[in-house]
Enzyme design. Structure first.
Site, short mmCIF file in Angstrom:
data_model
loop_
_atom_site.label_atom_id
_atom_site.label_comp_id
_atom_site.label_asym_id
_atom_site.label_seq_id
_atom_site.Cartn_x
_atom_site.Cartn_y
_atom_site.Cartn_z
N HIS A 109 11.90 0.55 -8.55
CA HIS A 109 12.42 -0.83 -8.51
C HIS A 109 13.21 -1.16 -9.77
O HIS A 109 12.98 -2.19 -10.41
CB HIS A 109 11.26 -1.82 -8.32
CG HIS A 109 10.73 -1.85 -6.92
ND1 HIS A 109 11.45 -2.36 -5.86
CD2 HIS A 109 9.55 -1.43 -6.40
CE1 HIS A 109 10.73 -2.26 -4.74
NE2 HIS A 109 9.58 -1.68 -5.03
N ASP A 115 13.71 -6.05 -11.21
CA ASP A 115 13.62 -5.32 -9.95
C ASP A 115 15.00 -4.76 -9.64
O ASP A 115 15.92 -4.89 -10.46
CB ASP A 115 13.10 -6.22 -8.81
CG ASP A 115 12.25 -5.45 -7.81
OD1 ASP A 115 12.78 -4.49 -7.22
OD2 ASP A 115 11.06 -5.78 -7.64
N GLU A 156 5.74 1.61 -4.99
CA GLU A 156 6.83 2.08 -4.14
C GLU A 156 7.84 2.96 -4.89
O GLU A 156 9.03 2.68 -4.91
CB GLU A 156 7.55 0.86 -3.52
CG GLU A 156 6.62 0.03 -2.66
CD GLU A 156 7.29 -1.21 -2.08
OE1 GLU A 156 7.00 -1.52 -0.91
OE2 GLU A 156 8.09 -1.87 -2.77
C1 ACM Z 1 4.66 -4.89 -3.54
O1 ACM Z 1 4.59 -5.77 -2.65
N1 ACM Z 1 5.59 -3.95 -3.48
C2 ACM Z 1 3.74 -4.84 -4.65
#
Ligand code: ACM
Ligand code: ZN
Length: 757
Positions: free
Chosen positions: A259, A188, A323
């Site tokens: 991410h 991440d 995201e």
């Molecule tokens: C998430 O909670 N961004 C999958």
């Protein structure tokens, strides 16, 4: 006489096994008289390697939980009593199912496949009764199998890192409760946690950050302590073996195309912006820098995935996909060229292209991808499985298109959310997912047809670790909520009952105590509700708790004479300005149960009648207008369901309070929340009017707001000195000012207690 005794034994047997303590509750339990008693020669007899290993796994648990050492063997040894373990693929149960026969002489556990024997062993382990030196199991027959084939738990090891000793403990918890999938979030923005031999900088640089956010995101504070860690490939192999022995599949997650700050910090050429310094993120959130979909990025990702697939035998590889900010792609000449070349609609099409290209690669290696529900946007990949996290819509859309889906909606499955009142809990991101909510989860969305429902593989809870720094805190967020989830996924609807679950849970708390597990005791918190009383200037208090957990001890304190009144809670009771302090605690055998402290603030408006002209937003409507005059001041955490805030999205507060009689009025104070990051702004101005008859109002004061505290008390001195009705208007700021998150959108206006002096 003999007959009569037999009946007693049957009844005893019935009561023993009928009150079984197994979590998740099994499908069918048929009690029989008598007991199987362990003796020093009792041993496990496995008919094949897998069954033998299952016996081996349970040996560890038996020592930990019952101090009961047993031998394991693959052929009969001596004359000792044995527990026969065997796999038989013809057993008439669903995958992972088992059958147990317990007689005074021996126990036979037959598993169909996929951990069936281990699950049978876990069930009998939970039936063990130990009195003095006698360790025994009531006789009977159990037939059991799971309702869902995907029973998952996730752990984010990027935001905080947990060493392999704890990962094994985590896997133990999963195995104990018949979960079969561990979703390991390994990369991440805040750290890359898996050694990749071809790209050593991923862990040399990407596994470390120069500081970490402290406190809540809304406080925007950081430390500057270097933080990090990663798993070597050797350690990962050890963990995969450990999990496999416990019939747990590990699904690794390598996040893309977003991410990925940690990867960009290690290999900046993977990003769209070439002349920049990427850093492993110190704070939480969603970042604008993402992988640039150029050929060298795909070569990098394919090489990484090759090493990942070599380590993890899982049929699924999770590729994230959630995201993904599009701003860098919008401004990147390569990305724009690619959109044209491939005839993609826009940057969303590019996200689809990215995931589909990776999917083809993963498929070519005989594996399938899983992605977060954003991968549905812009067209779904060939045979991807969706993890539905933003509600259940993702799963519904996937199932309608005959794609498999796993349910992990924030509403029921985000175990990083609060499980009790925030003021009694360790700091968490927000939200509210208490135990009973998890228990009540139905993984099958109501809108699906029975045929579509077959595409729902199961569910998973996620533990994101922004606010979870230590293993003990992971345990706290995991337990007991995972036990509720395990019953959601394993137990048939007919056998599910929350009260019964709670009574079994108390036994499991004792088990967890034996391994010093830091499970949450939030279910022992006493909640309360304040309601209007029939007498003016008073309030009614209702205390809420599950009666199974014990009676509630209450103390009220009289602030005039300091006297204390102690009583056992029976019914809602009335308090006044003299008795505004109430404490409540369960009177049970459990130590250190939390105390609920209620501190009411009485003023001339408290408990009076109030009407609102504009309704607040449904999501933040609490108890409607009464919330504003119930004597309870909201905390700065607005995300808890039990919140005291009324939220107005782009609209104003307009309220009229009736004091019930003409009284003196000097000032009116109104609470507003200020939390720019959550788009919450205090009222732009507040105005009051006063009336004696409720018809003719006289303007009594107005102020423009210019403070910057988190919780603002905006006080207006009244120019009108007496009245009965007070009209209050708090004006929404209208538009979020530029330079702030959400600029140009409608802001929230969050209002709590209104007091009149
Ligand atoms: C998430 O909670 N961004 C999958
Ligand atoms: Zn680019």
């Amino acid at each position: 006489m003999k007959k009569w005794l037999g009946l007693v034994f049957i009844l005893m047997g019935l009561s023993a096994i009928a009150q079984n303590k197994i979590i998740p509750a099994p499908l069918s339990v048929k009690p029989a008289p008598g007991y199987f008693t362990f003796d020093p020669t009792t041993y496990f007899l496995g008919n094949d390697q897998v069954a033998y290993k299952d016996g081996y796994v349970i040996k560890d648990f038996l020592i930990k939980y019952y101090n009961l050492p047993l031998k394991t063997a693959t052929k009969s040894i001596g004359v000792g009593k044995h527990i026969a373990l065997k796999y038989d693929s013809t057993l008439a149960v669903a995958d992972g199912g088992y059958h147990i026969l317990i007689s005074p002489e021996n126990i036979t556990i037959t598993g169909k496949n996929n951990g069936g024997v281990l699950y049978g062993l876990l069930s009998i382990m939970q039936l063990i009764e130990k009195t003095g030196n006698t360790v025994q199991i009531p006789c009977g027959e159990i037939t059991d199998y799971p309702q869902f084939q995907y029973r998952g738990m996730h752990l984010d090891c990027s935001r905080h890192f947990f060493d392999i000793a704890f990962i094994k403990k985590y896997i133990d918890y999963l195995a104990m409760y018949k979960m079969n999938t561990f979703h390991w979030h390994l990369t991440d923005d805040q750290g890359w946690r898996i050694e990749i031999k071809q790209y050593p900088k991923l862990t040399e640089i990407g596994a470390w950050r120069d500081g970490t956010m402290v406190g809540h995101y809304r406080d925007q504070q950081y430390d500057n302590v270097r933080y990090g860690g990663f798993y070597t490939q050797k350690e990962i192999k050890e963990i995969v073996r450990y999990a496999t022995d416990r019939h747990i599949t590990i699904i690794p997650e390598i996040e893309m195309p977003g991410h990925c700050m940690a990867a960009l910090a290690a290999y900046p050429e993977l990003g769209c912006v070439k002349d920049t310094t990427y850093q492993v993120a110190k704070g939480w959130g969603v970042f604008e820098d993402v992988f640039c979909p150029n050929d060298s990025t795909f070569i990098f990702l394919e090489n990484v995935l090759d090493e990942v697939m070599a380590l993890f035998p899982s049929p699924y590889i999770h590729v994230g996909g959630d995201e993904v900010e599009k701003i860098r792609w919008k401004n990147c000449s390569h990305c724009q060229q690619l959109i044209k070349e491939k005839g993609l609609v826009n940057e969303h099409g590019l996200q689809s292209y990215f995931i589909q290209r990776i999917e083809k690669y993963v498929n070519s290696k005989g594996r399938s991808i899983i992605g977060w529900d954003e991968i549905l946007e812009g067209g779904l990949a060939q045979n991807a499985t969706i993890m539905s996290w933003r509600g259940e819509e993702g799963a519904v859309l996937a199932a309608q298109q005959k794609h498999y889906a796993i349910m992990t909606p924030g509403s029921h499955c985000y175990f990083d959310y609060y499980q009790g009142a925030p003021q009694l809990e360790p700091l968490a991101i927000g939200g509210f997912v208490p135990l009973d909510k998890v228990y009540g989860f139905n993984p099958i969305p109501a809108s699906l047809t029975p045929e579509q429902a077959t595409y729902i593989l199961g569910a998973q809870a996620n533990i994101w670790t922004e606010y979870i720094n230590f293993p003990e805190q992971v345990e706290y967020m995991l337990l007991p909520r995972m036990l509720a989830l395990s019953e959601v996924l394993w137990t048939s609807k007919e056998n599910k009952n929350y009260d019964d679950f709670l009574s079994r849970l108390l036994f499991h708390f004792q088990l967890l105590d034996k391994t010093n597990t830091n499970y949450a005791k939030s279910i022992y918190q006493i909640n309360y509700k304040v309601t209007p009383a029939s007498e003016l200037n008073k309030l009614n208090i209702t205390l809420l708790s599950n009666p199974q957990l014990g009676k509630i001890d209450v103390q009220t304190i009289n602030v005039l004479n300091g006297s204390k009144n102690n009583f056992t809670y029976e019914n809602p009771f009335t308090v006044s300005a003299e008795t505004p302090y109430i404490s409540a605690q369960l009177n049970g055998s459990i130590k250190n149960t939390p105390t609920t402290q209620i501190k009411l603030k009485f003023n001339k408006a408290t408990g009076k009648s109030i009407t609102l002209k504009n309704e607040p937003s449904k999501k933040y409507s609490a108890d409607g207008g009464f919330t504003l005059i119930n004597g309870v001041e909201a905390t700065v955490n607005p995300s808890w369901n039990g919140s005291e805030w009324l939220g107005f999205l782009g609209t104003d507060l307009q309220a009229i309070i009736d004091l019930g009689e003409i009284d003196s009025i000097h000032s009116v104070t109104i609470g507003c929340l200020y939390d720019k990051l959550s788009w919450i702004y205090p009222a732009e101005s507040v105005q009051i009017w006063v009336s004696t008859n409720g018809k003719n109002y006289e303007q009594a004061g107005k102020i423009k707001y210019n403070g910057d505290q988190k919780r603002n008390a905006i006080t207006i001195s009244s120019t009108v000195k007496t009245g009965r009705y007070i009209k209050i208007e708090a004006i929404n700021l209208g538009t979020i000012p530029s330079g702030n998150p959400g600029a140009g959108s409608k802001p929230w206006l969050f209002i709590d207690e209104i007091s009149v002096e």
